[in-house]
Design an enzyme around this catalytic site. Structure first.
Site, PDB file in Angstrom:
ATOM      1  N   CYS A   2      -9.577  10.100  -1.903  1.00 34.25           N
ATOM      2  CA  CYS A   2     -10.785  10.720  -1.367  1.00 34.25           C
ATOM      3  C   CYS A   2     -11.155  10.135  -0.003  1.00 34.25           C
ATOM      4  CB  CYS A   2     -11.956  10.497  -2.305  1.00 34.25           C
ATOM      5  SG  CYS A   2     -11.676  11.191  -3.929  1.00 34.25           S
ATOM      6  N   ARG A  27      -4.417  10.958   3.955  1.00 32.68           N
ATOM      7  CA  ARG A  27      -4.621  10.100   2.786  1.00 32.68           C
ATOM      8  C   ARG A  27      -4.281  10.815   1.479  1.00 32.68           C
ATOM      9  NH1 ARG A  27      -8.499   5.939   3.880  1.00 32.68           N
ATOM     10  NH2 ARG A  27      -9.272   6.108   1.763  1.00 32.68           N
ATOM     11  N   TRP A  72      -9.669  13.850  -4.084  1.00 32.29           N
ATOM     12  CA  TRP A  72      -8.416  13.686  -4.827  1.00 32.29           C
ATOM     13  C   TRP A  72      -8.860  13.552  -6.273  1.00 32.29           C
ATOM     14  CZ3 TRP A  72      -5.808   9.840  -7.714  1.00 32.29           C
ATOM     15  CH2 TRP A  72      -4.407   9.960  -7.770  1.00 32.29           C
ATOM     16  N   ASN A  98     -16.912   8.450  -2.949  1.00 33.49           N
ATOM     17  CA  ASN A  98     -15.548   7.984  -3.239  1.00 33.49           C
ATOM     18  C   ASN A  98     -15.635   6.915  -4.307  1.00 33.49           C
ATOM     19  OD1 ASN A  98     -14.551   9.547  -1.206  1.00 33.49           O
ATOM     20  ND2 ASN A  98     -13.989   7.857   0.159  1.00 33.49           N
ATOM     21  N   GLY A  99     -14.647   6.840  -5.171  1.00 31.00           N
ATOM     22  CA  GLY A  99     -14.653   5.811  -6.213  1.00 31.00           C
ATOM     23  C   GLY A  99     -14.748   6.460  -7.580  1.00 31.00           C
ATOM     24  N   GLU A 480      13.893   0.752  -1.857  1.00 35.48           N
ATOM     25  CA  GLU A 480      13.088   1.493  -0.874  1.00 35.48           C
ATOM     26  C   GLU A 480      13.689   2.885  -0.626  1.00 35.48           C
ATOM     27  OE1 GLU A 480      10.266   1.269   0.171  1.00 35.48           O
ATOM     28  OE2 GLU A 480      10.167   2.401   2.023  1.00 35.48           O
ATOM     29  N   LYS A 484      11.776   6.404  -1.436  1.00 39.38           N
ATOM     30  CA  LYS A 484      11.573   7.441  -0.408  1.00 39.38           C
ATOM     31  C   LYS A 484      12.067   8.799  -0.892  1.00 39.38           C
ATOM     32  CE  LYS A 484       9.343   5.929   1.632  1.00 39.38           C
ATOM     33  NZ  LYS A 484       8.859   4.573   1.854  1.00 39.38           N
ATOM     34  N   GLU A 487       9.880  10.193  -3.761  1.00 36.73           N
ATOM     35  CA  GLU A 487       8.513  10.645  -3.473  1.00 36.73           C
ATOM     36  C   GLU A 487       8.460  11.885  -2.585  1.00 36.73           C
ATOM     37  OE1 GLU A 487       5.820   7.790  -1.725  1.00 36.73           O
ATOM     38  OE2 GLU A 487       7.334   7.046  -0.356  1.00 36.73           O
ATOM     39  N   HIS A 503      25.647  -3.001 -16.290  1.00 37.65           N
ATOM     40  CA  HIS A 503      24.915  -3.355 -17.509  1.00 37.65           C
ATOM     41  C   HIS A 503      24.034  -2.209 -18.003  1.00 37.65           C
ATOM     42  CE1 HIS A 503      26.304  -7.482 -17.225  1.00 37.65           C
ATOM     43  NE2 HIS A 503      25.955  -7.484 -15.936  1.00 37.65           N
ATOM     44  N   LYS A 601      -2.079   8.551   0.333  1.00 37.67           N
ATOM     45  CA  LYS A 601      -1.663   7.500   1.275  1.00 37.67           C
ATOM     46  C   LYS A 601      -2.317   6.171   0.935  1.00 37.67           C
ATOM     47  CE  LYS A 601       0.468   6.012   4.968  1.00 37.67           C
ATOM     48  NZ  LYS A 601       1.899   5.688   4.767  1.00 37.67           N
TER      49      LYS A 601
HETATM   50  C1  AGP Z   1       5.292   4.418   0.158  1.00 36.96           C
HETATM   51  O1  AGP Z   1       6.139   5.374   0.680  1.00 36.96           O
HETATM   52  C2  AGP Z   1       4.338   4.905  -0.831  1.00 36.96           C
HETATM   53  N1  AGP Z   1       3.581   5.996  -0.371  1.00 36.96           N
HETATM   54  C3  AGP Z   1       3.558   3.868  -1.620  1.00 36.96           C
HETATM   55  O2  AGP Z   1       4.468   3.298  -2.508  1.00 36.96           O
HETATM   56  C4  AGP Z   1       2.837   2.746  -0.833  1.00 36.96           C
HETATM   57  O3  AGP Z   1       3.771   1.921  -0.208  1.00 36.96           O
HETATM   58  C5  AGP Z   1       1.948   1.935  -1.795  1.00 36.96           C
HETATM   59  O4  AGP Z   1       0.984   2.771  -2.356  1.00 36.96           O
HETATM   60  C6  AGP Z   1       1.287   0.752  -1.123  1.00 36.96           C
HETATM   61  O5  AGP Z   1       0.450   1.141  -0.087  1.00 36.96           O
HETATM   62  P1  AGP Z   1      -0.127   0.098   0.937  1.00 36.96           P
HETATM   63  O6  AGP Z   1       1.020  -0.445   1.726  1.00 36.96           O
HETATM   64  O7  AGP Z   1      -1.083   0.871   1.773  1.00 36.96           O
HETATM   65  O8  AGP Z   1      -0.786  -0.991   0.144  1.00 36.96           O
END
Ligand code: AGP
Length: 606
Positions: A2, A27, A72, A98-99, A480, A484, A487, A503, A601
Site C-alpha cells: 500500500c 511498490r 494491496w 497503510n498497515g 538469485e 528472478k 518471480e 542428494h 516492491k
Molecule cells: C527481489 O527480486 C524480490 N522482489 C524480493 O525478494 C526482495 O528482494 C525482498 O522482498 C527484500 O526486499 P528489500 O531488499 O527491500 O528488503
C-alpha cells in the site's frame, strides 16, 4: 504494497495526487483512489492501475487538499468498495491507511452495535468511523486522532482530512509516513521517492507520532504526550532517473544501470594504495573490527542472497565467522545475541517488515545493527542509525537487480576492510580493490555482447521447472537466478549448491530438463564439472555461465560467457545473464515484467 500520497496547498490537488500515486506504483498494488476536498469531498476509487483511476476522473476536479492511496489487498477482496480512501458515515472524515489493524473485527462489531453499517470489508474503514465519532466529542481533530489510535492494535500510517477543519492529521505506528514541506504547501507520502520531485525538505515521522498539518505548519503531538519539534531533514540528491527513458521496462533499465550504480556505490570508498575499503558509515574502530567475534547478516529474497555472498566473503577474506539469516525466521527462533558481534540488515527498500523486526530483536537484546540499505532515510536505515547506503538509485521494478550487485559490492568492501585489519596482505587487498574498480567496466563489456540469452530463454520458457546450480560463492548466485526467473516468469525454479544436487534434485531430471550452471573460473570449478556430468548423464540440457576463454565451455549445450573477473567478485558479473534470462523469458510468456502478480516492491507486513 500500500502507498499513501497527500497534498494541501494552493494548487489543484488532483494532478499532484495522481502523479504521486504514479510514483508509488512500483511498490505493487491492486486498486487506487483519491479523495479531494473542495466545498465537499469527492472520492474516486478503482481497481486496477492508476491509469484506470485516471480514466474515470473528470477533467477538472476542484480542490486544493486531497489524500490518495494505492491498496494491496490484505483484509477483503480486490474491489472498488475496498479501495481507499474510506469515508465515515456522516461523510465528515475521510482517511487512507497503510498497515494492518489487528483488532478490526472487534472494532467492527462495536461500530455495528452503534448502528454504523460499514461499506467495505477492510480493517481500515473502522478508523474513519471511530475518528468521526471521537471528533464529534470535542471537535478537535488532533485530540480525536489521539483517542482513535489508542483504540487500535496493529500497524498504521494514517492520513485524515475533515469536512469542517482545514487541517490534515497523520499518525504513524510501524508503517512509514514522511511529510514533505514545500513553500506554503505540504505533501505526505509513505515513500520519500514520491516526494523528491516536490521538495527535498522532509520530516520522517516516528512510531507514535501524530502530526497536524496546515499548508504552512507542522505540529507534532506524539502519543507519549511529550510534544516535539518537527525535525526537518534535507534529502540529498540521489543519482538516477525515476523515469523509463528509452527503455521498455524498468527491469531492463535497471539491469543496464548496474555499471553506473556500482560506480556510485564504490566511489570514494576504495583505497587503492593501501588495498583497503573505506566505508565511512561503519561506526567501528579498527581495534573493534579486529576483535569481532562473528558477523550476522539479515535479509529477505534478493537481499538474503546478497547476504549469503557477504557471509562467504567475510569468512574467506576477513576470517571472521559469519552467517546469513532469513529475516522472517530470525526473531521466531529467539536468537542469542552477542553485543560484541556485528549485525547487518540488508535491504533495498529499507522498509521490509521482517528485516525491521529482526533489527529490533537484536537491539532489544543489546546488539548493534548496521544497515546495508538503498533508500536513504528509510525505516531500517533510521532504526539502525549506522551503516552503509548502497546508492543504487531508484529501483522500481519489483524484481531487484541493481540493488543486488551493490549489496554484494558493499559487503565485499566491508570484508576487505575487516580482512585488512586482520589477515589480508596489502597486495591481496590491492588486487581485490582493483577487481572492484574493474567490475563496472566488465558488466558494460558483457552487456555489449550478451551471448545466446534467447537460446537459454527458449530452453526454459516451457519447462516444468528449471534447476539452478552453483558451488561456493556461485551457490547464492544460483538462488538469485532462480528467484528472478520464478518471480517474473512464474516458472517453478529450484536452486541448489551443485554438490547437493545428487542428494535429491537429481530426481527431477529427465530428457531435455534445463539446468543452469554458474561456473566461474574459481577453485570449485572442477567440482561443478562433475555435477554437470551427472546432469548430462540424465538427459539434462546444460545452460552454462562461464568465463571467457575457459575450456569448461565444452561442457555446456548453451554457453554464455562473461569477461574474466576476480574470483571473489564473480557474483556481481555472473548474475547479469541470469537477470537477462529472467527478463526475456517473462516477455516471451507475456508476463508483466515490472509488476509481477501478487508481489510488492516493499513488503511492509510480517
Ligand atoms: C527481489 O527480486 C524480490 N522482489 C524480493 O525478494 C526482495 O528482494 C525482498 O522482498 C527484500 O526486499 P528489500 O531488499 O527491500 O528488503
Amino acid at each position: 504494497m500500500c502507498g499513501i500520497f497527500a497534498y494541501m496547498g494552493a494548487k489543484v490537488a488532483t494532478p499532484i495526487l495522481v502523479e504521486g500515486l504514479r510514483r508509488l506504483e512500483y511498490r505493487g498494488y491492486d486498486s487506487a483512489g483519491i479523495a479531494v476536498k473542495d466545498e465537499s469531498f469527492t472520492v474516486y476509487k478503482k481497481i486496477g492501475k492508476v491509469a484506470e483511476l485516471q480514466s474515470i476522473l473528470p477533467d477538472n476536479v476542484p480542490g486544493n487538499v486531497g489524500i490518495a492511496h494505492t491498496r494491496w489487498a490484505t483484509h477483503g477482496v480486490v474491489s472498488d468498495e475496498n479501495a481507499h480512501p474510506h469515508a465515515s458515515v456522516s461523510g465528515d472524515v475521510i482517511i487512507v491507511h497503510n498497515g494492518i489493524i489487528e483488532n478490526s473485527r472487534t472494532l467492527r462489531t462495536l461500530l455495528e452495535k452503534k448502528g454504523i453499517s460499514l461499506s467495505s470489508e477492510t480493517d481500515s474503514e473502522t478508523i474513519a468511523h471511530i475518528l468521526d465519532y471521537e471528533l464529534s466529542r470535542d471537535n478537535n481533530p488532533t485530540a480525536a486522532m489521539h483517542r482513535t489510535v489508542s483504540k487500535l492494535h496493529g500497524t498504521w500510517g494514517i492520513c485524515a482530512i475533515f469536512q469542517n477543519h482545514d487541517v490534515m492529521v497523520c499518525a504513524r505506528n510501524g508503517s512509514p509516513l514522511i511529510i514533505g514541506k514545500g513553500d506554503n504547501e505540504m505533501f505526505i507520502s509513505s515513500d520519500p521517492h514520491a516526494l523528491t520531485t516536490h521538495t527535498q525538505r522532509v520530516v520522517f515521522m516516528e512510531d507514535g507520532d501524530i502530526a497536524t498539518l496546515t499548508s504552512d505548519s507542522i505540529s507534532m503531538s506524539p502519543l507519549n504526550g511529550i510534544n516535539k519539534e518537527a525535525n526537518i531533514t534535507v534529502l540529498e540528491d540521489e543519482w538516477g532517473e525515476a523515469e523509463l527513458g528509452d527503455f521498455p521496462h524498468f527491469m531492463l533499465k535497471e539491469i543496464f544501470e548496474q555499471p553506473d550504480a556500482l560506480r556510485h556505490c564504490i566511489s570514494g570508498r576504495l583505497d587503492r594504495v593501501r588495498g583497503n575499503g573505506r566505508l565511512g558509515g561503519l561506526k567501528l574502530s579498527p581495534l573493534e573490527l579486529s576483535k569481532l567475534p562473528h558477523v550476522r547478516l539479515l535479509g529477505c529474497g534478493t537481499a538474503r542472497n546478497a547476504a549469503e555472498i557477504g557471509q562467504i566473503l567475510i569468512e574467506s577474506l576477513a576470517r571472521v565467522p559469519a552467517v546469513a539469516h532469513i529475516s522472517s525466521e530470525f526473531r521466531t527462533n529467539d536468537p542469542v545475541i552477542d553485543p560484541q558481534a556485528l549485525h547487518f540488515a540488508v535491504s533495498q527498500s529499507g522498509e521490509t517488515a521482517d528485516t525491521l523486526s529482526a533489527v529490533k530483536e537484536i537491539q532489544i537484546k543489546g546488539g548493534q545493527v548496521h544497515g546495508i540499505v538503498n533508500v536513504v532515510g528509510s525505516t531500517i536505515a533510521r532504526q539502525c542509525g549506522q551503516g552503509v547506503y548502497i546508492h543504487s538509485g531508484p529501483e522500481q521494478a519489483v524484481a531487484s537487480t541493481k540493488a543486488f550487485s551493490n549489496m554484494v559490492a558493499a559487503l565485499a568492501m566491508f570484508a576487505i576492510q575487516v580482512g585488512r585489519s586482520r589477515s589480508i596482505s596489502k597486495e591481496r587487498g590491492q588486487k581485490l580493490i582493483q577487481g572492484l574498480q574493474q567490475i563496472p567496466h566488465l558488466i558494460e563489456e558483457y552487456l555489449e555482447n550478451q551471448g545466446p540469452i534467447m537460446e537459454a530463454v527458449n530452453a526454459v520458457k516451457n519447462a516444468k521447472s528449471v534447476l539452478f546450480l552453483g558451488r561456493g560463492i556461485s551457490a547464492p548466485v544460483a538462488k538469485e537466478g532462480a528467484l528472478k526467473l520464478m518471480e517474473v516468469a512464474y516458472i517453478p525454479c529450484l536452486a541448489y549448491p551443485a554438490g547437493e544436487m545428487k542428494h535429491g534434485p537429481i530426481a527431477l531430471l529427465e530428457e531435455g530438463s534445463p539446468v543452469i550452471f554458474i561456473a566461474p573460473n574459481d577453485h570449485v570449478k572442477q567440482k561443478t564439472v562433475s555435477a554437470i556430468h551427472e546432469c548430462r548423464a540424465r538427459g539434462a540440457k546444460i545452460i552454462l555461465i562461464h568465463e571467457k576463454g575457459d575450456s569448461i565451455s565444452e561442457e555446456g549445450d548453451i554457453n554464455i560467457e562473461v569477461p574474466n573477473v576476480h574470483s571473489d567478485l564473480s557474483p556481481i558479473l555472473t548474475v547479469v545473464p541470469l537477470q537477462l534470462i529472467a527478463y526475456h523469458t517473462a516477455l516471451e510468456l507475456d508476463c508483466d515484467v515490472d509488476r509481477p502478480r501478487n508481489l510488492a516492491k516493499s513488503v511492509t507486513v510480517e
